[in-house]
Write a protein that holds these residues in place. Structure first.
Motif, mmCIF file in Angstrom:
data_model
loop_
_atom_site.group_PDB
_atom_site.id
_atom_site.type_symbol
_atom_site.label_atom_id
_atom_site.label_comp_id
_atom_site.label_asym_id
_atom_site.label_seq_id
_atom_site.Cartn_x
_atom_site.Cartn_y
_atom_site.Cartn_z
ATOM 1 N N ALA A 298 0.864 -1.187 0.000
ATOM 2 C CA ALA A 298 0.000 0.000 0.000
ATOM 3 C C ALA A 298 0.895 1.230 0.000
ATOM 4 N N GLU A 299 0.875 1.963 -1.089
ATOM 5 C CA GLU A 299 1.703 3.158 -1.183
ATOM 6 C C GLU A 299 1.144 4.263 -0.288
ATOM 7 N N PRO A 300 2.030 5.144 0.255
ATOM 8 C CA PRO A 300 1.553 6.234 1.130
ATOM 9 C C PRO A 300 0.488 7.081 0.436
ATOM 10 N N LEU A 301 -0.545 7.432 1.191
ATOM 11 C CA LEU A 301 -1.671 8.174 0.605
ATOM 12 C C LEU A 301 -1.484 9.681 0.622
ATOM 13 N N GLY A 302 -0.808 10.182 1.636
ATOM 14 C CA GLY A 302 -0.659 11.637 1.747
ATOM 15 C C GLY A 302 -2.005 12.306 1.982
ATOM 16 N N VAL A 303 -2.189 13.486 1.386
ATOM 17 C CA VAL A 303 -3.405 14.266 1.648
ATOM 18 C C VAL A 303 -4.652 13.606 1.072
ATOM 19 N N VAL A 304 -4.508 12.770 0.039
ATOM 20 C CA VAL A 304 -5.705 12.156 -0.535
ATOM 21 C C VAL A 304 -6.317 11.134 0.409
ATOM 22 N N GLY A 305 -5.591 10.759 1.441
ATOM 23 C CA GLY A 305 -6.139 9.812 2.399
ATOM 24 C C GLY A 305 -7.341 10.353 3.147
ATOM 25 N N ASP A 306 -7.494 11.685 3.188
ATOM 26 C CA ASP A 306 -8.629 12.291 3.892
ATOM 27 C C ASP A 306 -9.838 12.508 2.977
ATOM 28 N N ALA A 307 -9.743 12.082 1.725
ATOM 29 C CA ALA A 307 -10.890 12.198 0.814
ATOM 30 C C ALA A 307 -12.015 11.299 1.302
ATOM 31 N N ARG A 308 -13.265 11.779 1.175
ATOM 32 C CA ARG A 308 -14.427 11.000 1.603
ATOM 33 C C ARG A 308 -15.001 10.278 0.385
ATOM 34 N N VAL A 309 -15.002 8.968 0.467
ATOM 35 C CA VAL A 309 -15.438 8.137 -0.651
ATOM 36 C C VAL A 309 -16.580 7.223 -0.178
ATOM 37 N N PRO A 310 -17.331 6.616 -1.099
ATOM 38 C CA PRO A 310 -18.368 5.663 -0.681
ATOM 39 C C PRO A 310 -17.763 4.512 0.104
ATOM 40 N N ALA A 311 -18.417 4.127 1.171
ATOM 41 C CA ALA A 311 -17.921 3.029 1.999
ATOM 42 C C ALA A 311 -17.875 1.729 1.201
ATOM 43 N N LEU A 312 -16.913 0.866 1.546
ATOM 44 C CA LEU A 312 -16.688 -0.416 0.887
ATOM 45 C C LEU A 312 -16.404 -0.233 -0.602
ATOM 46 N N LEU A 313 -15.711 0.841 -0.899
ATOM 47 C CA LEU A 313 -15.337 1.125 -2.282
ATOM 48 C C LEU A 313 -14.316 0.103 -2.795
ATOM 49 N N LEU A 314 -13.348 -0.253 -1.951
ATOM 50 C CA LEU A 314 -12.258 -1.125 -2.377
ATOM 51 C C LEU A 314 -12.552 -2.602 -2.156
ATOM 52 N N GLN A 315 -13.545 -2.922 -1.315
ATOM 53 C CA GLN A 315 -13.798 -4.311 -0.946
ATOM 54 C C GLN A 315 -13.983 -5.229 -2.157
ATOM 55 N N PRO A 316 -14.915 -4.939 -3.066
ATOM 56 C CA PRO A 316 -15.086 -5.872 -4.195
ATOM 57 C C PRO A 316 -13.885 -5.913 -5.123
ATOM 58 N N ILE A 317 -13.113 -4.828 -5.163
ATOM 59 C CA ILE A 317 -11.962 -4.782 -6.076
ATOM 60 C C ILE A 317 -10.822 -5.664 -5.560
ATOM 61 N N VAL A 318 -10.498 -5.540 -4.281
ATOM 62 C CA VAL A 318 -9.418 -6.381 -3.738
ATOM 63 C C VAL A 318 -9.854 -7.840 -3.683
ATOM 64 N N GLU A 319 -11.131 -8.064 -3.447
ATOM 65 C CA GLU A 319 -11.640 -9.436 -3.456
ATOM 66 C C GLU A 319 -11.468 -10.049 -4.843
ATOM 67 N N ASN A 320 -11.763 -9.252 -5.856
ATOM 68 C CA ASN A 320 -11.604 -9.706 -7.233
ATOM 69 C C ASN A 320 -10.132 -9.950 -7.568
ATOM 70 N N ALA A 321 -9.263 -9.066 -7.047
ATOM 71 C CA ALA A 321 -7.823 -9.201 -7.313
ATOM 72 C C ALA A 321 -7.271 -10.490 -6.730
ATOM 73 N N VAL A 322 -7.743 -10.854 -5.527
ATOM 74 C CA VAL A 322 -7.261 -12.087 -4.900
ATOM 75 C C VAL A 322 -7.818 -13.314 -5.611
ATOM 76 N N LYS A 323 -9.114 -13.310 -5.857
ATOM 77 C CA LYS A 323 -9.770 -14.502 -6.402
ATOM 78 C C LYS A 323 -9.328 -14.798 -7.831
ATOM 79 N N HIS A 324 -9.345 -13.770 -8.686
ATOM 80 C CA HIS A 324 -9.072 -13.999 -10.109
ATOM 81 C C HIS A 324 -7.621 -13.696 -10.502
#
Length: 420
Positions: A298-324
């Motif tokens: 996980a690369e350092p986020l810096g100031v973008v780490g405080d951006a407000r995004v939809p919850a569980l935004l990354l969950q299906p993506i990392v799940e897909n990355a592991v499975k497929h």
């Protein structure tokens, strides 16, 4: 007065009255009456006041033509009846008649007061018993019939009291203009007011539907993770306890953090929280697959780490990355997460890079999770966000782009921070 000039003047006055009537859409008591709710005395009082004011204005804007005072007072009376109901229409008709006769045109005397009251009576009966006749374009024909009855009443009254009924009837062009003008004015008010309300209701309903759909998608995503992942995680934990108790304790903490986030987080989250959640998920998957088969960066986020995004935004993506991606490769692989701000956008990337040959043919998933995420982004950002998948020589790159101005953290002044 030339008929064409009269028509233009009357049309201008109708527009003014109808526009003023639309003020009712902005006043809560009158708005309630237009929507068919709200029966408080206050609501009716406001309807009476508005109707009477418009009736006075309509009477004052009248024009003398062919010996007849062509005026628009009935518009206010009909508005009062529609907005306030039976009693309000009756009282407004009486008050409008008194004002017209004693302050504007006394040619008809008491007969004029009675005729205006009759407008209120007819409007009240219809508003009370047949409200559908005062909705939409039906209003024009209803109002025309009422005003025709008004004219017949005046002619009959003049004949019965020895007045000049013939002269009154001979001015039928002026009476016809008055009838059509008032019917058109009240129809414009009714149609436009209801159109405004319907569009607003549609917009509100659409926003609520989108919010409900987004919430449903979020709930579905949470539930989707629970059955199969929890089963695998518990089996992994049981096996790890025997081999490495310290590592098992760490996994218990990761699992607790993961489900605490799933169950208690709202609809939005900080990007750094999303990355931490994804790391907890990947830590459990790493223990299940084997430490040597899955690496996480996980690369350092810096100031973008405080951006407000939809919850569980990354969950299906990392799940897909592991499975497929990683789990489908003989030598495992690496999942990398990074984010940056780029030309007015927040760009979040999840890349899986596999090692070795694939374990059998590529598994075909349903793609429901990623399509659900795309639908959430479309509803939330109105087409300004995207999820793209790009094949790489060793795996897949998933790239999320979100409009920065809609996810950027609030700007806090130095003074505000020091005060806090």
């Amino acid at each position: 007065m030339d008929f064409r000039l009269l028509t233009i003047e009357i049309a201008e006055k109708i527009s003014l009255l109808a526009t003023a009537g639309l003020f009712s859409v902005l006043v809560p008591p009158l708005r309630n009456r237009l929507l068919g709710v709200g029966g408080q005395p206050r609501d009716r009082l406001v309807a009476l006041i508005l109707g009477y004011l418009l009736a006075m204005w309509g009477a004052k804007m009248g024009i003398e033509w062919m010996g007849v005072h062509v005026h628009l007072a009935p518009i206010g009376v009909l508005m009062a009846a529609i907005l306030g109901g039976a009693r309000v229409g009756l009282v407004t008709g009486l008050l409008a008649g008194l004002f017209t006769v004693y302050r504007v045109d006394d040619a008809l005397g008491g007969l004029g007061v009675a005729a205006s009251t009759l407008d209120g009576v007819f409007a009240s009966i219809i508003a009370e018993r047949e409200p559908k006749l005062l909705q939409g374009w039906r209003t024009f024909f209803t109002a025309s019939a009422m005003l025709l009855a008004r004219g017949a009443f005046i002619a009959t009254g003049l004949a019965a009291t020895g007045g000049d009924a013939g002269a009154f009837l001979s001015a039928w062009p002026a009476l016809l203009v008055m009838l059509l003008a008032n019917a058109a004015g009240i129809t414009i008010f009714v149609v436009t007011a209801r159109l405004v309300l319907q569009r607003e209701e549609t917009a509100v309903a659409l926003a609520e539907a989108r919010g409900a759909a987004d919430q449903a998608a979020l709930v579905a995503l949470r539930r989707r993770l629970e059955p199969h992942f929890l089963f695998n995680a518990l089996n992994t934990l049981r096996a790890t306890i025997r081999r490495n108790p310290d590592r098992a304790r760490d996994l218990v903490s990761d699992l607790a953090d993961l489900y605490r986030y799933l169950l208690h987080h709202g609809e939005d989250a900080l990007l750094r929280e999303e990355v931490e959640h994804a790391e907890s998920y990947l830590a459990i998957e790493r223990a299940r697959l084997g430490e040597e088969r899955l690496s996480v960066e996980a690369e350092p986020l810096g100031v973008v780490g405080d951006a407000r995004v939809p919850a569980l935004l990354l969950q299906p993506i990392v799940e897909n990355a592991v499975k497929h991606g990683v789990a489908a490769r003989e030598g495992g692989g690496v999942v990398t997460m990074r984010a940056r701000r780029e030309e007015g956008r927040l760009v979040v990337e999840v890349e899986d890079a596999g090692r070795g040959e694939r374990l059998g043919p590529p598994e075909k998933g349903s793609g429901i999770a990623l399509e659900t995420l795309r639908a959430r982004l479309a509803r939330r950002f109105a087409g300004k966000a995207a999820l793209d998948l790009e094949p790489t020589p060793t795996g897949m790159l998933a790239r999320l782009t979100l409009p920065w101005d809609e996810v950027a953290p609030p700007v806090t002044s130095p003074g505000a921070r020091s005060a806090a």
